[in-house]
Design a protein around this motif. Structure first.
Motif, mmCIF file in Angstrom:
data_model
loop_
_atom_site.group_PDB
_atom_site.id
_atom_site.type_symbol
_atom_site.label_atom_id
_atom_site.label_comp_id
_atom_site.label_asym_id
_atom_site.label_seq_id
_atom_site.Cartn_x
_atom_site.Cartn_y
_atom_site.Cartn_z
ATOM 1 N N ARG A 152 0.852 -1.191 0.000
ATOM 2 C CA ARG A 152 0.000 0.000 0.000
ATOM 3 C C ARG A 152 0.883 1.234 0.000
ATOM 4 N N ALA A 153 0.532 2.213 -0.826
ATOM 5 C CA ALA A 153 1.320 3.436 -0.915
ATOM 6 C C ALA A 153 0.447 4.562 -1.443
ATOM 7 N N GLY A 154 0.921 5.779 -1.281
ATOM 8 C CA GLY A 154 0.216 6.933 -1.805
ATOM 9 C C GLY A 154 1.118 8.137 -1.825
ATOM 10 N N PHE A 155 0.856 9.053 -2.747
ATOM 11 C CA PHE A 155 1.650 10.270 -2.867
ATOM 12 C C PHE A 155 0.790 11.389 -3.434
ATOM 13 N N THR A 156 1.187 12.622 -3.168
ATOM 14 C CA THR A 156 0.508 13.792 -3.704
ATOM 15 C C THR A 156 1.069 14.084 -5.087
ATOM 16 N N ALA A 157 0.181 14.399 -6.034
ATOM 17 C CA ALA A 157 0.610 14.664 -7.410
ATOM 18 C C ALA A 157 -0.261 15.735 -8.047
ATOM 19 N N SER A 158 0.366 16.547 -8.879
ATOM 20 C CA SER A 158 -0.390 17.513 -9.679
ATOM 21 C C SER A 158 -0.208 17.265 -11.174
#
Length: 164
Positions: free
Chosen positions: A31-37
């Motif tokens: 499981r992972a997550g990151f902020t992206a634009s």
């Protein structure tokens, strides 16, 4: 032909406002997550979007290993959550800060975001330090989105929908 420096490029890109998203994944690779634009639509037939991801990201191995992701488009109330997913915070703490569910792929869907695009990665292009992930949208969930969190001028801003 002149060469544009990385710093000049970053400074110029600060003039390009973009929606703020949290990209999540889950599966055998973790499981992972990151902020992206750096996310945009490619086509609606079949529904496909692209996600630009730094290969040095702590989430990279999980995202590419799982082959699935969810793009969660943030509303104004999610600035703190965006900062948590921006890096340096352990994965469990990031996810503990909000309520999540899943759709088709098993990637985490932020319960109260503007819209979530649940995707399978169908193609990858390598460009410089990043991979461009082409993602087929297999499910989505929309809310009554009245605002979006935008990153512009190296800061967060809220853009509200006009009243009709």
């Amino acid at each position: 032909m002149s060469i544009v420096s990385s710093q000049d490029y970053r400074d110029a890109m600060s003039c390009l406002g973009a929606a703020v998203n949290i990209v999540t994944t889950d599966g055998n690779a973790g499981r992972a997550g990151f902020t992206a634009s750096a996310i945009c639509s490619v086509t609606d037939d079949p529904p496909t979007l692209l996600v630009c991801m730094n290969r040095g990201s702590s989430a990279y191995a999980s995202v590419t290993g799982n082959g699935v992701l969810c793009v969660n488009v943030l509303s104004g109330r999610h600035e703190r959550l965006s900062r948590l997913f921006g890096g340096g915070i352990p994965v469990d703490e990031r996810f503990a800060a909000a309520a999540w569910s899943t759709l088709e792929t098993g990637a985490s869907v932020l319960i109260d975001c503007a819209v979530s695009f649940d995707c399978s990665i169908v193609d990858v292009a390598n460009v410089g330090t990043h991979d461009v992930l082409f993602c087929r949208v297999v499910a989505l969930r929309r809310s009554d989105c009245t605002d979006n969190l935008i990153y512009f001028g190296r800061d967060y801003h809220v853009v509200r929908a006009g009243l009709t």
